[in-house]
Design a protein around this motif. Structure first.
Motif, PDB file in Angstrom:
ATOM      1  N   ASP A  51       1.394  14.660 -10.890  1.00 17.24           N
ATOM      2  CA  ASP A  51       1.637  13.227 -11.039  1.00 17.24           C
ATOM      3  C   ASP A  51       0.296  12.506 -11.218  1.00 17.24           C
ATOM      4  O   ASP A  51      -0.765  13.056 -10.888  1.00 17.24           O
ATOM      5  N   VAL A  52       0.341  11.295 -11.748  1.00 19.01           N
ATOM      6  CA  VAL A  52      -0.848  10.433 -11.793  1.00 19.01           C
ATOM      7  C   VAL A  52      -0.400   9.061 -11.304  1.00 19.01           C
ATOM      8  O   VAL A  52       0.554   8.496 -11.850  1.00 19.01           O
ATOM      9  N   THR A  53      -1.035   8.564 -10.261  1.00 16.32           N
ATOM     10  CA  THR A  53      -0.625   7.276  -9.691  1.00 16.32           C
ATOM     11  C   THR A  53      -1.828   6.362  -9.503  1.00 16.32           C
ATOM     12  O   THR A  53      -2.965   6.731  -9.827  1.00 16.32           O
ATOM     13  N   ARG A  54      -1.565   5.177  -8.972  1.00 20.97           N
ATOM     14  CA  ARG A  54      -2.603   4.167  -8.765  1.00 20.97           C
ATOM     15  C   ARG A  54      -2.579   3.696  -7.317  1.00 20.97           C
ATOM     16  O   ARG A  54      -1.501   3.540  -6.727  1.00 20.97           O
ATOM     17  N   HIS A  55      -3.760   3.493  -6.743  1.00 22.96           N
ATOM     18  CA  HIS A  55      -3.900   2.804  -5.446  1.00 22.96           C
ATOM     19  C   HIS A  55      -4.904   1.678  -5.697  1.00 22.96           C
ATOM     20  O   HIS A  55      -6.085   1.963  -5.911  1.00 22.96           O
ATOM     21  N   SER A 136      -8.775   1.622   3.171  1.00 20.77           N
ATOM     22  CA  SER A 136      -8.982   0.237   3.623  1.00 20.77           C
ATOM     23  C   SER A 136      -8.324  -0.801   2.720  1.00 20.77           C
ATOM     24  O   SER A 136      -8.496  -1.999   2.927  1.00 20.77           O
ATOM     25  N   LEU A 137      -7.540  -0.355   1.706  1.00 20.55           N
ATOM     26  CA  LEU A 137      -6.925  -1.313   0.785  1.00 20.55           C
ATOM     27  C   LEU A 137      -5.911  -2.220   1.490  1.00 20.55           C
ATOM     28  O   LEU A 137      -5.150  -1.765   2.336  1.00 20.55           O
ATOM     29  N   GLY A 138      -5.883  -3.468   1.087  1.00 23.87           N
ATOM     30  CA  GLY A 138      -4.843  -4.391   1.541  1.00 23.87           C
ATOM     31  C   GLY A 138      -3.553  -4.092   0.790  1.00 23.87           C
ATOM     32  O   GLY A 138      -3.490  -3.147   0.002  1.00 23.87           O
ATOM     33  N   PRO A 139      -2.493  -4.892   1.008  1.00 22.60           N
ATOM     34  CA  PRO A 139      -1.222  -4.649   0.332  1.00 22.60           C
ATOM     35  C   PRO A 139      -1.329  -4.813  -1.189  1.00 22.60           C
ATOM     36  O   PRO A 139      -2.130  -5.608  -1.676  1.00 22.60           O
ATOM     37  N   ASP A 140      -0.511  -4.042  -1.912  1.00 18.84           N
ATOM     38  CA  ASP A 140      -0.479  -4.126  -3.374  1.00 18.84           C
ATOM     39  C   ASP A 140       0.401  -5.312  -3.772  1.00 18.84           C
ATOM     40  O   ASP A 140       1.545  -5.417  -3.330  1.00 18.84           O
ATOM     41  N   PRO A 141      -0.124  -6.226  -4.598  1.00 20.39           N
ATOM     42  CA  PRO A 141       0.634  -7.448  -4.892  1.00 20.39           C
ATOM     43  C   PRO A 141       1.840  -7.220  -5.808  1.00 20.39           C
ATOM     44  O   PRO A 141       2.646  -8.129  -5.982  1.00 20.39           O
ATOM     45  N   THR A 172      -8.171  -7.076   1.374  1.00 21.13           N
ATOM     46  CA  THR A 172      -7.233  -8.159   1.681  1.00 21.13           C
ATOM     47  C   THR A 172      -5.980  -8.044   0.812  1.00 21.13           C
ATOM     48  O   THR A 172      -4.864  -8.058   1.298  1.00 21.13           O
ATOM     49  N   ILE A 173      -6.197  -7.943  -0.513  1.00 19.86           N
ATOM     50  CA  ILE A 173      -5.111  -7.690  -1.474  1.00 19.86           C
ATOM     51  C   ILE A 173      -5.668  -6.652  -2.447  1.00 19.86           C
ATOM     52  O   ILE A 173      -6.808  -6.787  -2.913  1.00 19.86           O
ATOM     53  N   ALA A 174      -4.893  -5.633  -2.778  1.00 20.40           N
ATOM     54  CA  ALA A 174      -5.413  -4.530  -3.590  1.00 20.40           C
ATOM     55  C   ALA A 174      -5.224  -4.761  -5.087  1.00 20.40           C
ATOM     56  O   ALA A 174      -4.157  -5.206  -5.511  1.00 20.40           O
ATOM     57  N   GLY A 175      -6.258  -4.494  -5.869  1.00 21.05           N
ATOM     58  CA  GLY A 175      -6.095  -4.385  -7.324  1.00 21.05           C
ATOM     59  C   GLY A 175      -6.553  -5.558  -8.159  1.00 21.05           C
ATOM     60  O   GLY A 175      -6.650  -5.452  -9.371  1.00 21.05           O
ATOM     61  N   ILE A 176      -6.797  -6.724  -7.530  1.00 21.12           N
ATOM     62  CA  ILE A 176      -7.223  -7.907  -8.289  1.00 21.12           C
ATOM     63  C   ILE A 176      -8.742  -7.980  -8.270  1.00 21.12           C
ATOM     64  O   ILE A 176      -9.349  -7.900  -7.210  1.00 21.12           O
TER      65      ILE A 176
END
Ligand SMILES: [Zn+2]
Length: 288
Positions: A51-55, A136-141, A172-176
């Motif tokens: 699989d290939v996923t994102r965090h 340590s990532l925050g929640p994914d928006p 705090t929030i992941a990915g932005i």
């Protein structure tokens, strides 16, 4: 720098190409990119990609119980090759190639990093949570559990911190990142300097919708595109980020910027700051 929508599209594109293929060989040209030593990179050779996923902004290639996690950072990118050269790459300061993954069908993946400031990071782990930046990532928006209440609690907790910094802080929030935080604040018609804890209920709704709509639309546009097409796609759809001096697509005012030591933010005064330009310390220093 690729952010949530681009990494999401990269994961999807790579999943289609890598799933059920065996990794035959991994060549490393930029040793500084590899942040782990146990298991060794060579442990991935002979594995099958599941699989290939994102965090957040991390890519995660799952292969026979191991994970190759990648953070592309500012200038990292992925290039697919239908056929990889048979000669292994030589480490070189001029060549942007950092790592090459060779598959059992002779196709492969080049992970590259342009520029002199090297910050591409690669981790071989048994559990993605062994990567500090992922743990340590925050929640994914973009997940369902990221409700308006969750955003409200985050903003209250961050109190007097400015929205721009809160939105792009990965813990705090992941990915932005820098680009989509500019875009979200422009869509919400809010100043990047607005204190996070100072939003009323209406503003909270507006910001929540701006986060979901801005990222959702970018994910939708990027889906199905190949790695080579993603950068152009991102750039051509930005309203303010990276568009200093150009017209705001909403109101026609001139997009302005504030510069910091190693980054800058862009915004529209009419849409976001009541028509008043924000102070730019670097600019005012130059004018003195
Ligand atoms: Zn505007």
């Amino acid at each position: 720098m690729p952010e949530l929508p681009e990494v999401e599209a990269l994961a999807l594109d790579l999943k289609g190409r890598l799933q059920d293929r065996a990794i035959v060989k991994i060549h490393i040209a930029a040793f500084s990119a590899l942040k782990t030593f146990d298991p060794p990179l060579s442990a991935l050779e002979g594995t099958l990609v599941d699989d290939v996923t994102r965090h957040g902004k991390f890519l995660d290639i799952h292969a026979s119980g191991l994970h190759l996690c990648l953070h592309l950072a500012r200038a990292g990118w992925i290039r697919w090759r239908d056929e990889v050269p048979t000669i292994p790459p030589k480490p070189s300061t001029k060549n942007p190639l950092a790592v090459r993954i060779v598959l059992d069908n002779d196709a492969g993946l080049d992970i590259t990093e342009a520029g002199t400031k090297k910050s591409l990071a690669m981790y071989v782990v048994r559990d993605p949570l062994d990567v500090p930046g992922i743990a340590s990532l925050g929640p994914d928006p973009m997940v369902e559990s990221f409700t308006i209440e969750v955003l409200g609690e985050i903003l209250q907790r961050e109190g007097r911190k400015q929205l721009k910094g809160v939105l792009r802080h990965q813990g705090t929030i992941a990915g932005i990142g820098n680009a989509y935080s500019d875009e979200i604040l422009h869509a919400a018609r809010m100043s990047p300097y607005k204190p996070a804890g100072g939003l009323d209920d209406g503003e909270l709704k507006t910001l929540y919708a701006a986060i979901r709509d801005t990222l959702g639309a970018a994910v939708e546009r990027s889906r199905g595109l190949h790695a080579s097409e993603l950068k152009g796609e991102k750039k051509s759809n930005l309203a303010v980020h990276g568009r200093t001096g150009q017209a705001c697509p909403v109101c026609g005012d001139i997009v302005r910027e504030v510069s910091f030591a190693d980054s800058s933010l862009q915004y529209c005064p009419t849409c976001q700051t009541g028509g008043k330009p924000l102070a730019d310390r670097r600019m005012s220093k130059l004018l003195k």
